[in-house]
Structures are given as structure tokens and as C-alpha cells.
Design an enzyme around this catalytic site. Structure first.
Site, PDB file in Angstrom:
ATOM      1  CB  VAL A  14      33.088  37.366  57.566  1.00 47.51           C
ATOM      2  CG1 VAL A  14      32.762  36.473  56.383  1.00 47.51           C
ATOM      3  CG2 VAL A  14      33.283  38.804  57.109  1.00 47.51           C
ATOM      4  N   GLY A 186      31.557  51.669  63.607  1.00 46.47           N
ATOM      5  CA  GLY A 186      32.085  50.334  63.295  1.00 46.47           C
ATOM      6  C   GLY A 186      32.406  50.135  61.819  1.00 46.47           C
ATOM      7  CE  LYS A 204      37.156  45.269  49.285  1.00 44.09           C
ATOM      8  NZ  LYS A 204      36.390  46.312  49.972  1.00 44.09           N
TER       9      LYS A 204
HETATM   10  N1  LIG Z   1      33.700  42.594  57.977  1.00 42.33           N
HETATM   11  C1  LIG Z   1      33.271  42.679  56.742  1.00 42.33           C
HETATM   12  O1  LIG Z   1      32.217  43.278  56.464  1.00 42.33           O
HETATM   13  C2  LIG Z   1      34.044  42.007  55.627  1.00 42.33           C
HETATM   14  C3  LIG Z   1      33.542  42.059  54.314  1.00 42.33           C
HETATM   15  C4  LIG Z   1      34.226  41.397  53.283  1.00 42.33           C
HETATM   16  C5  LIG Z   1      35.403  40.730  53.573  1.00 42.33           C
HETATM   17  N2  LIG Z   1      35.908  40.729  54.858  1.00 42.33           N
HETATM   18  C6  LIG Z   1      37.150  39.985  55.114  1.00 42.33           C
HETATM   19  O2  LIG Z   1      36.810  38.829  55.877  1.00 42.33           O
HETATM   20  C7  LIG Z   1      37.854  38.512  56.786  1.00 42.33           C
HETATM   21  C8  LIG Z   1      37.283  38.470  58.211  1.00 42.33           C
HETATM   22  O3  LIG Z   1      36.771  39.739  58.541  1.00 42.33           O
HETATM   23  P1  LIG Z   1      35.959  39.994  59.898  1.00 42.33           P
HETATM   24  O4  LIG Z   1      35.430  41.373  59.793  1.00 42.33           O
HETATM   25  O5  LIG Z   1      35.025  38.871  60.164  1.00 42.33           O
HETATM   26  O6  LIG Z   1      37.144  39.949  60.959  1.00 42.33           O
HETATM   27  P2  LIG Z   1      37.017  39.899  62.556  1.00 42.33           P
HETATM   28  O7  LIG Z   1      35.656  40.297  62.991  1.00 42.33           O
HETATM   29  O8  LIG Z   1      38.196  40.614  63.090  1.00 42.33           O
HETATM   30  O9  LIG Z   1      37.184  38.327  62.877  1.00 42.33           O
HETATM   31  C9  LIG Z   1      38.361  37.634  62.612  1.00 42.33           C
HETATM   32  C10 LIG Z   1      38.211  36.230  63.167  1.00 42.33           C
HETATM   33  O10 LIG Z   1      39.379  35.481  62.806  1.00 42.33           O
HETATM   34  C11 LIG Z   1      39.917  34.841  63.949  1.00 42.33           C
HETATM   35  N3  LIG Z   1      41.370  34.768  63.774  1.00 42.33           N
HETATM   36  C12 LIG Z   1      42.222  35.803  63.510  1.00 42.33           C
HETATM   37  N4  LIG Z   1      43.475  35.340  63.347  1.00 42.33           N
HETATM   38  C13 LIG Z   1      43.408  33.997  63.526  1.00 42.33           C
HETATM   39  C14 LIG Z   1      44.359  32.947  63.505  1.00 42.33           C
HETATM   40  N5  LIG Z   1      45.650  33.189  63.261  1.00 42.33           N
HETATM   41  N6  LIG Z   1      43.925  31.686  63.732  1.00 42.33           N
HETATM   42  C15 LIG Z   1      42.631  31.434  63.972  1.00 42.33           C
HETATM   43  N7  LIG Z   1      41.676  32.369  64.012  1.00 42.33           N
HETATM   44  C16 LIG Z   1      42.074  33.635  63.787  1.00 42.33           C
HETATM   45  C17 LIG Z   1      39.510  35.694  65.133  1.00 42.33           C
HETATM   46  O11 LIG Z   1      39.506  34.868  66.276  1.00 42.33           O
HETATM   47  P3  LIG Z   1      39.045  35.374  67.754  1.00 42.33           P
HETATM   48  O12 LIG Z   1      37.553  35.532  67.641  1.00 42.33           O
HETATM   49  O13 LIG Z   1      39.439  34.285  68.652  1.00 42.33           O
HETATM   50  O14 LIG Z   1      39.756  36.672  67.968  1.00 42.33           O
HETATM   51  C18 LIG Z   1      38.111  36.151  64.695  1.00 42.33           C
HETATM   52  O15 LIG Z   1      37.141  35.188  65.059  1.00 42.33           O
HETATM   53  C19 LIG Z   1      38.930  39.589  56.592  1.00 42.33           C
HETATM   54  O16 LIG Z   1      39.922  39.089  55.747  1.00 42.33           O
HETATM   55  C20 LIG Z   1      38.177  40.738  55.934  1.00 42.33           C
HETATM   56  O17 LIG Z   1      39.015  41.521  55.109  1.00 42.33           O
HETATM   57  C21 LIG Z   1      35.241  41.353  55.874  1.00 42.33           C
END
Ligand SMILES: NC(=O)c1ccc[n+]([C@@H]2O[C@H](COP(=O)([O-])OP(=O)(O)OC[C@H]3O[C@@H](n4cnc5c(N)ncnc54)[C@H](OP(=O)(O)O)[C@@H]3O)[C@@H](O)[C@H]2O)c1
Length: 410
Positions: A14, A186, A204
Site C-alpha cells: 500500500v 499473493g 470492516k
Molecule cells: N495489501 C492490500 O491490498 C491492502 C488493502 C487494504 C488495506 N490494507 C492494509 O494496509 C496496511 C498495509 O498493508 P500492506 O499490504 O502494504 O503491508 P506490507 O506489504 O506488509 O507492508 C507493511 C509496511 O509497514 C512497515 N512496517 C511494519 N511495521 C512497522 C513498524 N512498527 N514501524 C515502521 N514500519 C513498519 C514495513 O516495513 P519494512 O518494509 O521495513 O518491512 C512495510 O514497509 C495493513 O494494515 C493492511 O491491512 C492492505
């Protein structure tokens, strides 16, 4: 030209999508907002990962450095877990920043507190990306609620579950095979519990309830069931009857209270969710003036979710903070839709003699499998008496249209 400075917390699917979209749609953003939008900082966890981020952007794993920036207007949060996210966002609001979050788990637990804090600090909070990814459901509800009274919302809110159910039916695979396929593509995480046990859809649903009805049902009273009990045999039986399993979240304002459930149900061809397949999401809203409307689209992914965040970016910049305590006007759904409270169910593992007089038997599908009409209480009572019994509700009108193979099995 003045500049809007943004910090992005998280640079995963995201966060990176939002970063790229701010660059690729810079002209559109400037045209709408009259100001240039600039990413000033990115918060990450692992400083050693290679990332494509322009020079001049602060990349840090220390949130305090971001808060100390001389100008900071908006904080976009795309991290995982409730903490430290909630703490970060409270601090950002206190610093006077608008907030945009994609984190449904955190927002379902702490949304109310954050909205109150935002109101006290005269900033706006956007959370479009927390529900149904790229589908603009929150903005649609906000728009509808200006005059319409929302009475019911149903949704396919978890793309992973919908993908697994579609794979099981189309490829005639088991749950385990389809889950593996979701992981390989994925769409599911290594630990899929949140998705397949219905927690993600539950969070949600609670967010939708707050925006549509101004309050949530008691979390303990919400029926939450995932898709792990659905077998390929059940999917095959349903298909022969012209029905499909869908994992559906449902919110209804009835008799002064909110009824909510998140569970697998069966839908027929006439239902708007019948053709919602794979990772797609859909939301159906019933309100008093417009009637039923259905929104359908990508429920997750880099750019669909970035789209929701960017729409929120415009929303927080343009909106005047509104009172979070303002409760939308709502009316109960007409009880006459279902006068006796009876629903239609597919039940299996049942002997005909176990059917009581209060249950209307509609069809015998095969040995032990029936379509019945009964109240939820009656079905639950049957299930408590007979351990082998399983049951799923059928949404909408069920038409008896049995295919030849089923008829010969009788
Ligand atoms: N993926 C989707 O399609 C989607 C859709 C709607 C909502 N969401 C929501 O959006 C959020 C992010 O999802 P995502 O899929 O982008 O997750 P992701 O790919 O796992 O990325 C998470 C990011 O957060 C960083 N991070 C994790 N813990 C941290 C901390 N304590 N301090 C600083 N940085 C931290 C990670 O850093 P590093 O890169 O250094 O590991 C990574 O860059 C989640 O809450 C998810 O439920 C996701």
C-alpha cells in the site's frame, strides 16, 4: 506555489502504491488542490531494504524524526498491527496533521478514539482504504447519508475468501488446495487466519456500521464464521441447485438495534453477489429513497488501495472537520419483508424424521440434505440436538430449479 507535505508510514504494497501514485498523478492533484503534493518522509522498519525513493525524502525507522519535520500536513498510515500504529497516529493528530489510514484492524479497535481526537484537534481522518480496497464505499455512504436513511448493508469484504470459494467451485479443488493457490498468487498470507476465519471481514463490518449507523453492535453478539467448514462436496451440491457459496457480511438496522453477521451464505443467480468472483469485493446498500445499489470492484492490491488513499487525500484537504458524534439518521428495515422470521436454509446431515412441524421442508436434495424454511432459532436447536447437522442460509428468493443429476439422486 505552496506545498502539501505528506509522510507515508509503511512502504509495502500500500505505502509504495501511494508513493508512486502521488508522483504519477501529481498534475491532477495540483489541479484539484491548487497546491503541489510532496512526500516529505517515509517510515519503514528495516533500514537495509532497497527501495526506490527519491533523494531528499527522509527515510527513517524513527517516527520521532518525522514528527519533528518543520512542515507536515498529512500522515498516511499503511503499516500492520494495532501498535505502534495507534500511538503514532495519536501523536500525528496532536501535532495537527490530517490522517489517512488503510489499517482496518487498528481502525476497528481505535477508530472512535481517533475520530474524537481528530475532532478536538480540528483535523480530518480518512479511512476509505480500510473497507473494500479500491471501492469508494465510505465516500458513497457519506454522500448517501446526507439525505437517505441507510437500512441495510451486505458485502463481500474479503477477497481472499472469495478467491478460495471461486477456486474450489471452478477447479473442483479442496479448501487446502485453493488456499495454497491463494498463497502462491499473493492473495493470502502465510498465516491466513484473519481472512479465512472471518476476522478481517468482521473488522470492516464494524467500520461500516459506525459510518452507516453511527454505532456498532456489541462485538460479542456478532455471528462470525469463516469459510473453513465449506467442503468441495457442499459446493458441488449447491452448484447443482443453482446456488453459490459467498462469504457475506451483513448489517441491518432492525427494531432499534443493529444486527450483524459475517458468515458463509448461499446465493442464487438473481442475487447481485452471485457473479462476484475471485478477489473482487462488492457492497450492496439499501436505503430508503434510492433503494438497493451495488458497488463492485477490486478489494485489495497496490493501485486499487492507493486509489482509495489518494481520494482520501483530496477529501481531507478539502473537507471541514465534521463532528464525529453526529449520528446518521436511520430507520429500521421493514419487518414485513420476512413476517414469520423464517429463512430458507440448506441443511445436511439430517434424517427426515428429525424435521419438526415448525419446519417447512421445501426440497430433498439428496440423502440427508434438504432445503427447508425455518426460523434461525429452530435450525440452531436442531443443530444442537444432532452433531452431524450443518446449515447455511440462502439469501433472497429460492426458486426450485433442480438439475437432472439431483433429481436422479433422489
Ligand atoms: N495489501 C492490500 O491490498 C491492502 C488493502 C487494504 C488495506 N490494507 C492494509 O494496509 C496496511 C498495509 O498493508 P500492506 O499490504 O502494504 O503491508 P506490507 O506489504 O506488509 O507492508 C507493511 C509496511 O509497514 C512497515 N512496517 C511494519 N511495521 C512497522 C513498524 N512498527 N514501524 C515502521 N514500519 C513498519 C514495513 O516495513 P519494512 O518494509 O521495513 O518491512 C512495510 O514497509 C495493513 O494494515 C493492511 O491491512 C492492505
Amino acid at each position: 506555489m505552496s506545498v502539501i507535505k505528506v509522510a507515508i508510514l509503511g512502504f509495502g504494497t500500500v505505502g509504495e502504491g501511494v508513493y508512486r501514485t502521488i508522483q504519477s498523478h501529481a498534475d491532477e492533484l495540483t489541479a484539484v488542490l491548487g497546491k503541489k503534493v510532496e512526500v516529505a518522509a517515509v517510515l519503514i522498519k528495516n533500514k537495509h531494504k532497497e527501495r526506490e525513493i527519491r533523494e531528499g525524502v527522509l527515510v527513517t525507522n524513527n517516527f520521532a524524526e518525522i514528527l519533528e519535520l518543520p512542515q507536515l500536513d498529512i500522515v498516511v498510515e499503511a503499516i500492520v498491527d494495532k501498535e505502534p500504529t495507534f500511538t503514532f497516529l495519536k501523536k500525528a493528530i496532536e501535532r495537527g496533521c490530517h490522517i489517512i489510514t488503510a489499517n482496518k484492524e487498528m481502525f476497528a479497535h481505535h477508530g472512535k478514539e481517533l475520530l474524537n481526537l481528530a475532532e478536538e484537534n480540528h483535523v480530518t481522518l480518512g479511512f476509505e482504504a480500510t473497507v473494500a480496497g479500491g471501492i469508494p464505499v465510505i465516500q458513497t455512504l457519506r454522500q448517501l447519508l446526507k439525505i437517505n436513511r441507510v437500512q441495510q448493508i451486505q458485502g463481500i469484504l474479503n477477497g481472499t475468501s472469495n478467491f478460495i470459494l471461486t477456486e474450489m467451485r471452478v477447479k473442483k479443488q479442496s479448501f487446502a488446495e485453493s488456499l495454497l493457490s491463494a498463497q502462491v498468487n499473493g492473495y493470502a498470507e502465510a498465516d491466513p487466519t484473519n481472512d479465512v476465519e472471518g476476522y478481517d471481514a468482521f473488522y470492516k463490518t464494524m467500520i461500516l456500521s459506525r459510518i452507516a449507523f453511527g454505532e456498532e453492535p456489541n462485538w460479542q453478539d456478532v455471528e462470525r464464521e469463516g469459510i473453513t467448514s465449506i467442503t468441495s462436496e457442499l459446493i458441488e451440491t449447491a452448484e447443482k441447485l443453482g446456488l453459490r457459496f459467498k462469504h457475506i457480511a451483513s448489517l441491518t438496522r432492525a427494531g432499534g438495534s443493529i444486527k450483524a453477521s459475517v458468515k458463509p451464505v448461499l446465493v442464487g443467480n438473481e442475487h447481485p453477489f452471485y457473479h462476484v468472483e475471485g478477489v473482487e469485493n462488492a457492497v450492496n446498500v439499501f436505503s430508503d429513497i434510492v433503494g438497493r445499489i451495488t458497488l463492485q470492484g477490486p478489494g485489495a492490491g497496490m493501485y486499487p488501495t492507493a486509489s482509495a488513499v489518494i481520494e482520501d487525500l483530496v477529501y481531507v484537504c478539502q473537507s471541514k472537520p465534521v463532528k464525529s458524534s453526529a449520528t446518521p439518521t436511520s430507520t429500521s428495515i421493514s419487518e414485513s419483508e420476512n413476517p414469520q422470521g423464517k429463512e430458507t436454509w440448506l441443511v445436511y446431515g439430517l434424517a427426515k424424521k428429525q424435521l419438526s412441524t415448525s419446519i417447512l421442508w421445501i426440497e430433498q436434495v439428496s440423502d440427508g440434505t434438504y432445503i427447508i424454511q425455518a426460523t434461525k432459532k429452530d435450525v440452531a436447536q436442531l443443530a444442537s440436538q444432532y452433531n452431524a447437522l450443518g446449515y447455511y442460509p440462502i439469501l433472497g428468493e429460492y426458486k426450485v430449479e433442480m438439475k437432472d443429476e439431483v433429481l436422479t439422486a433422489l
